[in-house]
Design a protein around this motif. Structure first.
Motif, mmCIF file in Angstrom:
data_model
loop_
_atom_site.group_PDB
_atom_site.id
_atom_site.type_symbol
_atom_site.label_atom_id
_atom_site.label_comp_id
_atom_site.label_asym_id
_atom_site.label_seq_id
_atom_site.Cartn_x
_atom_site.Cartn_y
_atom_site.Cartn_z
ATOM 1 N N GLU A 33 30.480 55.227 47.159
ATOM 2 C CA GLU A 33 31.685 54.392 47.301
ATOM 3 C C GLU A 33 31.993 54.231 48.787
ATOM 4 O OE1 GLU A 33 34.216 52.657 45.423
ATOM 5 O OE2 GLU A 33 34.765 52.309 47.528
ATOM 6 N N HIS A 59 49.426 47.791 39.080
ATOM 7 C CA HIS A 59 48.434 47.828 38.005
ATOM 8 C C HIS A 59 49.088 48.287 36.704
ATOM 9 C CE1 HIS A 59 45.440 46.992 41.004
ATOM 10 N NE2 HIS A 59 44.511 46.959 40.064
ATOM 11 N N MET A 357 41.860 45.355 33.729
ATOM 12 C CA MET A 357 41.248 46.691 33.645
ATOM 13 C C MET A 357 40.648 46.955 32.264
ATOM 14 S SD MET A 357 44.024 49.037 35.668
ATOM 15 C CE MET A 357 45.502 48.332 34.983
HETATM 16 P P1 FAD Z 1 36.803 47.480 41.717
HETATM 17 O O1 FAD Z 1 38.030 48.196 41.293
HETATM 18 O O2 FAD Z 1 36.943 46.390 42.740
HETATM 19 O O3 FAD Z 1 35.757 48.558 42.231
HETATM 20 C C1 FAD Z 1 34.589 48.212 42.942
HETATM 21 C C2 FAD Z 1 34.338 49.309 43.941
HETATM 22 O O4 FAD Z 1 33.075 49.082 44.579
HETATM 23 C C3 FAD Z 1 35.378 49.338 45.060
HETATM 24 O O5 FAD Z 1 35.971 50.626 45.138
HETATM 25 C C4 FAD Z 1 34.576 49.009 46.323
HETATM 26 O O6 FAD Z 1 35.048 49.684 47.480
HETATM 27 C C5 FAD Z 1 33.172 49.469 45.935
HETATM 28 N N1 FAD Z 1 32.128 48.802 46.693
HETATM 29 C C6 FAD Z 1 31.956 47.462 46.885
HETATM 30 N N2 FAD Z 1 30.871 47.223 47.651
HETATM 31 C C7 FAD Z 1 30.323 48.440 47.955
HETATM 32 C C8 FAD Z 1 29.205 48.840 48.715
HETATM 33 N N3 FAD Z 1 28.425 47.948 49.354
HETATM 34 N N4 FAD Z 1 28.914 50.180 48.812
HETATM 35 C C9 FAD Z 1 29.731 51.086 48.205
HETATM 36 N N5 FAD Z 1 30.821 50.753 47.471
HETATM 37 C C10 FAD Z 1 31.108 49.446 47.337
HETATM 38 N N6 FAD Z 1 44.254 44.629 35.899
HETATM 39 C C11 FAD Z 1 45.065 44.924 34.840
HETATM 40 O O7 FAD Z 1 44.579 45.173 33.731
HETATM 41 N N7 FAD Z 1 46.431 44.976 34.988
HETATM 42 C C12 FAD Z 1 47.038 44.740 36.171
HETATM 43 O O8 FAD Z 1 48.273 44.811 36.274
HETATM 44 C C13 FAD Z 1 46.211 44.431 37.304
HETATM 45 N N8 FAD Z 1 46.778 44.153 38.495
HETATM 46 C C14 FAD Z 1 45.965 43.866 39.551
HETATM 47 C C15 FAD Z 1 46.607 43.593 40.778
HETATM 48 C C16 FAD Z 1 45.814 43.300 41.889
HETATM 49 C C17 FAD Z 1 46.491 42.998 43.193
HETATM 50 C C18 FAD Z 1 44.390 43.264 41.771
HETATM 51 C C19 FAD Z 1 43.552 42.941 42.977
HETATM 52 C C20 FAD Z 1 43.779 43.513 40.551
HETATM 53 C C21 FAD Z 1 44.564 43.814 39.433
HETATM 54 N N9 FAD Z 1 43.990 44.105 38.197
HETATM 55 C C22 FAD Z 1 44.801 44.384 37.117
HETATM 56 C C23 FAD Z 1 42.528 44.049 38.000
HETATM 57 C C24 FAD Z 1 41.854 45.413 38.194
HETATM 58 O O9 FAD Z 1 42.081 45.870 39.508
HETATM 59 C C25 FAD Z 1 40.345 45.251 37.934
HETATM 60 O O10 FAD Z 1 40.110 44.721 36.653
HETATM 61 C C26 FAD Z 1 39.563 46.538 38.040
HETATM 62 O O11 FAD Z 1 40.019 47.376 39.068
HETATM 63 C C27 FAD Z 1 38.103 46.172 38.269
HETATM 64 O O12 FAD Z 1 37.318 47.340 38.350
HETATM 65 P P2 FAD Z 1 35.848 47.260 38.981
HETATM 66 O O13 FAD Z 1 35.312 48.634 38.902
HETATM 67 O O14 FAD Z 1 35.088 46.164 38.348
HETATM 68 O O15 FAD Z 1 36.066 46.796 40.491
#
Ligand code: FAD
Ligand code: UDP
Length: 375
Positions: A33, A59, A357
């Motif tokens: 990460e 969230h 999420m």
């Molecule tokens: P992410 O949480 O983006 O995780 C991806 C990870 O990969 C990150 O930690 C990043 O640092 C890491 N990464 C990327 N590139 C690299 C690399 N090259 N090397 C190492 N690590 C890397 N959803 C809801 O259900 N309810 C809500 O109220 C809600 N509110 C939200 C409000 C905001 C402002 C945002 C932005 C999103 C919201 N969401 C909400 C959506 C929710 O955040 C996402 O659905 C969820 O977090 C996605 O998970 P993920 O693991 O796919 O991506």
């Protein structure tokens, strides 16, 4: 280090898949990460004043999936919480999604009564109607009301949030907040709504607390990938970055968050979230104590101001749902297909999808069952 899987990203996608592989297949996983914490954008922490805040914006967990709810319930207890949002419109704070209560608050009684009857007759009580659909209504009165709601609730907010007007975005974006022909003021109607009782980060710690899972923070996977040339990978970062932007950059929207602590106030505003479609440069103010139920003097609020994403400068928070962006994404998707025996692309950034999420958790569980267990 001997590992079976390299997982890039410690958000929901990465942590759920790590947990499944470690506990169900008894295989070894390394999560890498680039940030200094787990949880992805759902990360929360205590600020300098001891208030639990969501570092990357509010969230709210909500789902109709019993499978997702039961799965996460193995890793957290819940603080049951149903989200209510107000929007500042015409000098009043009114409930959104726009519903029959909003109509009664904003308009003279006789007009509101007439429109309430019309809307119920036209769509049926309890229905949800996307604003772009209501704008097309053939009834002149309904069209005028829709035009008012479009201009007061959607246009300004969407311009700030996306830099594009609602009609030029995929219709699914504004359809997330449809007009409710009912008196239900809740932002979501899902069966299960809550936030993790001890916070999201505590839940993520439990998810990856397994002897088969190792975690490497503060590291871009590109720094270490050559040490694991034949290890299978799950990639949850931006798909265009993985392919070194060979077809060009996918557009994302970024955000700038500002937190303000009010020591003298028990609460700052009337609801957990107040939207400002037409005033200020930020879109909304969130007050975290109202979401988490934390009992503590003082309160922290957070504003969110959207801006274009620029790599190296800020973070990609939102894929921008638009036809031409979908076409560019599909070019990357077909490259990803070619690697499918070695790398799986999962999550909001890797699939360029405006996932919530619960959708990401459902997706990760599905991929585990369909593509990983059987391979
Ligand atoms: P992410 O949480 O983006 O995780 C991806 C990870 O990969 C990150 O930690 C990043 O640092 C890491 N990464 C990327 N590139 C690299 C690399 N090259 N090397 C190492 N690590 C890397 N959803 C809801 O259900 N309810 C809500 O109220 C809600 N509110 C939200 C409000 C905001 C402002 C945002 C932005 C999103 C919201 N969401 C909400 C959506 C929710 O955040 C996402 O659905 C969820 O977090 C996605 O998970 P993920 O693991 O796919 O991506
Ligand atoms: N929206 C709006 N006015 C509002 C609330 C939402 O115009 O008061 C539109 C806006 O385009 C926003 C989209 O609906 O980006 C989705 O809103 P949601 O609250 O689901 O956004 P998120 O929490 O994902 O940022």
């Amino acid at each position: 280090m001997n590992i079976d899987w390299l997982i890039v990203g410690a958000g929901f996608s990465g942590c759920v898949l790590a947990e499944q592989i470690a506990s169900k297949l008894d295989q070894k996983v390394l999560i890498v990460e680039k940030r200094d914490h787990i949880g992805g954008n759902a990360y929360d922490c205590f600020d300098n004043n001891g208030i639990l805040v969501h570092q990357y914006g509010p969230h709210l967990f909500h789902t109709n999936s019993k499978k997702v709810w039961d799965y996460l319930s193995d890793f957290t207890d819940w603080h049951y919480y149903q989200h209510h949002v107000l929007a500042a419109i015409d000098g009043k704070k009114v409930p959104v999604p726009f519903n029959l209560n909003t109509l009664q608050i904003l308009f003279p009684e006789c007009y509101a009564m007439k429109m309430e009857e019309k809307l119920i007759e036209r769509y049926g009580f309890g229905k949800k109607v996307p604003i772009l659909e209501m704008l097309e209504d053939l009834d002149q009165d309904i069209q005028e009301l829709a035009d008012y709601v479009y201009k007061k609730v959607f246009l300004g907010y969407t311009m700030k949030q996306w830099g594009i007007d609602p009609k030029n975005l995929d219709s699914s974006v504004t359809a997330r907040v449809p007009i409710h022909i009912s008196r239900d003021d809740r932002y979501f109607q899902d069966k299960y709504q809550a936030v993790p009782k001890n916070g999201y980060t505590a839940m993520f710690k439990n998810l990856i607390n397994h002897p088969n899972i190792k975690l490497l923070l503060n590291t871009d996977y590109k720094e270490i990938k050559d040490s694991f040339p034949s290890t299978k990978m799950i990639y949850t970062g931006p798909i265009d970055a993985f392919f070194d932007y060979k077809f060009g950059e996918l557009p994302y929207r970024s955000l700038s968050f500002k937190s303000i602590y009010h020591s003298e106030k028990e609460f700052y505003q009337e609801a957990s979230q107040v939207n400002y479609p037409n005033d200020y440069d930020f879109t909304r103010i969130t007050e975290y104590k109202r979401i988490t139920g934390q009992k503590i003097p003082g309160t922290t609020i957070m504003t969110e101001e959207a801006c274009p994403y620029e790599s190296q400068i800020n973070d990609p928070y939102y894929p921008i749902p638009k036809k031409e962006h979908g076409a560019l994404y599909r070019k990357y998707q077909s490259e990803a297909e070619g690697l499918k025996d070695k790398v799986l692309f999962i999550g909001r950034l890797a699939e360029y999808r405006y996932y919530n999420m619960d959708q990401v958790v459902a997706r990760a569980l599905h991929v585990f069952e369909k593509d990983i267990c059987t391979s």
